[in-house]
Scaffold this motif. Sequence first.
Motif, PDB file in Angstrom:
ATOM      1  N   TYR A  17      41.726  35.886   3.105  1.00  0.00           N
ATOM      2  CA  TYR A  17      41.355  36.981   3.043  1.00  0.00           C
ATOM      3  C   TYR A  17      40.315  37.409   4.413  1.00  0.00           C
ATOM      4  O   TYR A  17      40.427  38.271   5.114  1.00  0.00           O
ATOM      5  CB  TYR A  17      40.320  37.295   1.828  1.00  0.00           C
ATOM      6  CG  TYR A  17      39.932  38.759   1.967  1.00  0.00           C
ATOM      7  CD1 TYR A  17      40.514  39.844   1.564  1.00  0.00           C
ATOM      8  CD2 TYR A  17      38.522  38.859   2.268  1.00  0.00           C
ATOM      9  CE1 TYR A  17      40.063  41.087   1.470  1.00  0.00           C
ATOM     10  CE2 TYR A  17      37.890  40.280   2.171  1.00  0.00           C
ATOM     11  CZ  TYR A  17      38.452  41.331   1.641  1.00  0.00           C
ATOM     12  OH  TYR A  17      38.156  42.500   1.689  1.00  0.00           O
ATOM     13  N   ALA A  18      39.637  36.364   4.709  1.00  0.00           N
ATOM     14  CA  ALA A  18      38.448  36.493   5.772  1.00  0.00           C
ATOM     15  C   ALA A  18      39.254  36.472   7.060  1.00  0.00           C
ATOM     16  O   ALA A  18      38.806  37.338   8.008  1.00  0.00           O
ATOM     17  CB  ALA A  18      37.707  35.248   5.930  1.00  0.00           C
ATOM     18  N   THR A  19      40.326  35.903   7.403  1.00  0.00           N
ATOM     19  CA  THR A  19      41.111  35.705   8.546  1.00  0.00           C
ATOM     20  C   THR A  19      41.796  37.062   8.574  1.00  0.00           C
ATOM     21  O   THR A  19      41.732  37.640   9.905  1.00  0.00           O
ATOM     22  CB  THR A  19      42.145  34.776   8.531  1.00  0.00           C
ATOM     23  OG1 THR A  19      41.508  33.353   8.524  1.00  0.00           O
ATOM     24  CG2 THR A  19      42.941  34.856   9.884  1.00  0.00           C
ATOM     25  N   VAL A  23      41.339  39.980  11.761  1.00  0.00           N
ATOM     26  CA  VAL A  23      42.447  40.435  12.551  1.00  0.00           C
ATOM     27  C   VAL A  23      42.297  41.963  12.663  1.00  0.00           C
ATOM     28  O   VAL A  23      42.544  42.615  13.536  1.00  0.00           O
ATOM     29  CB  VAL A  23      43.536  39.874  12.072  1.00  0.00           C
ATOM     30  CG1 VAL A  23      44.898  40.652  12.675  1.00  0.00           C
ATOM     31  CG2 VAL A  23      43.898  38.346  12.157  1.00  0.00           C
ATOM     32  N   LEU A  24      42.163  42.458  11.216  1.00  0.00           N
ATOM     33  CA  LEU A  24      41.944  43.891  11.139  1.00  0.00           C
ATOM     34  C   LEU A  24      41.016  44.697  11.881  1.00  0.00           C
ATOM     35  O   LEU A  24      41.087  45.752  12.457  1.00  0.00           O
ATOM     36  CB  LEU A  24      42.118  44.393   9.605  1.00  0.00           C
ATOM     37  CG  LEU A  24      43.411  44.032   9.102  1.00  0.00           C
ATOM     38  CD1 LEU A  24      43.277  44.345   7.662  1.00  0.00           C
ATOM     39  CD2 LEU A  24      44.575  44.820   9.596  1.00  0.00           C
ATOM     40  N   ASP A  25      39.748  44.054  11.903  1.00  0.00           N
ATOM     41  CA  ASP A  25      38.783  44.651  12.450  1.00  0.00           C
ATOM     42  C   ASP A  25      38.361  44.079  14.065  1.00  0.00           C
ATOM     43  O   ASP A  25      37.528  44.523  14.569  1.00  0.00           O
ATOM     44  CB  ASP A  25      37.262  44.579  11.646  1.00  0.00           C
ATOM     45  CG  ASP A  25      36.730  42.807  11.698  1.00  0.00           C
ATOM     46  OD1 ASP A  25      37.232  42.180  12.512  1.00  0.00           O
ATOM     47  OD2 ASP A  25      35.969  42.687  10.726  1.00  0.00           O
ATOM     48  N   GLY A  26      39.524  43.348  14.526  1.00  0.00           N
ATOM     49  CA  GLY A  26      39.544  43.124  15.832  1.00  0.00           C
ATOM     50  C   GLY A  26      38.383  41.851  16.188  1.00  0.00           C
ATOM     51  O   GLY A  26      38.034  41.918  17.502  1.00  0.00           O
ATOM     52  N   THR A  27      38.062  41.300  15.427  1.00  0.00           N
ATOM     53  CA  THR A  27      36.979  40.215  15.642  1.00  0.00           C
ATOM     54  C   THR A  27      37.809  38.791  15.606  1.00  0.00           C
ATOM     55  O   THR A  27      36.884  37.751  15.742  1.00  0.00           O
ATOM     56  CB  THR A  27      35.798  40.209  14.588  1.00  0.00           C
ATOM     57  OG1 THR A  27      36.236  40.118  13.344  1.00  0.00           O
ATOM     58  CG2 THR A  27      35.028  41.375  14.998  1.00  0.00           C
TER      59      THR A  27
END
Length: 80
Positions: A17-19, A23-27
């Motif tokens: 989930y954290a990964t 990815v989704l928030d660009g970090t």
Amino acid sequence: GAQVLTSAMKRVDISVYATIKRVLDGTFVGGTNAVFSLSNNGVGLGKISPKVPRSDVRKLQQIAKAVVSGKIKNIPTTVS
């Protein structure tokens, strides 16, 4: 025979989930190791048998809090 009193859990759901969130928030940064620990709920214990004395469960909870707070240091993050 031996009795199972609890089991260690690797919270793979938390790491996945954290990964995905990164990815989704660009970090997300590839090529690095992500460490999941007590502090970020990446590891823990399974259901504790009712046969384990409550005093032992409380002591274990105190130790976990001391690890998370940094009072207990130098916890290995790799297995040799």
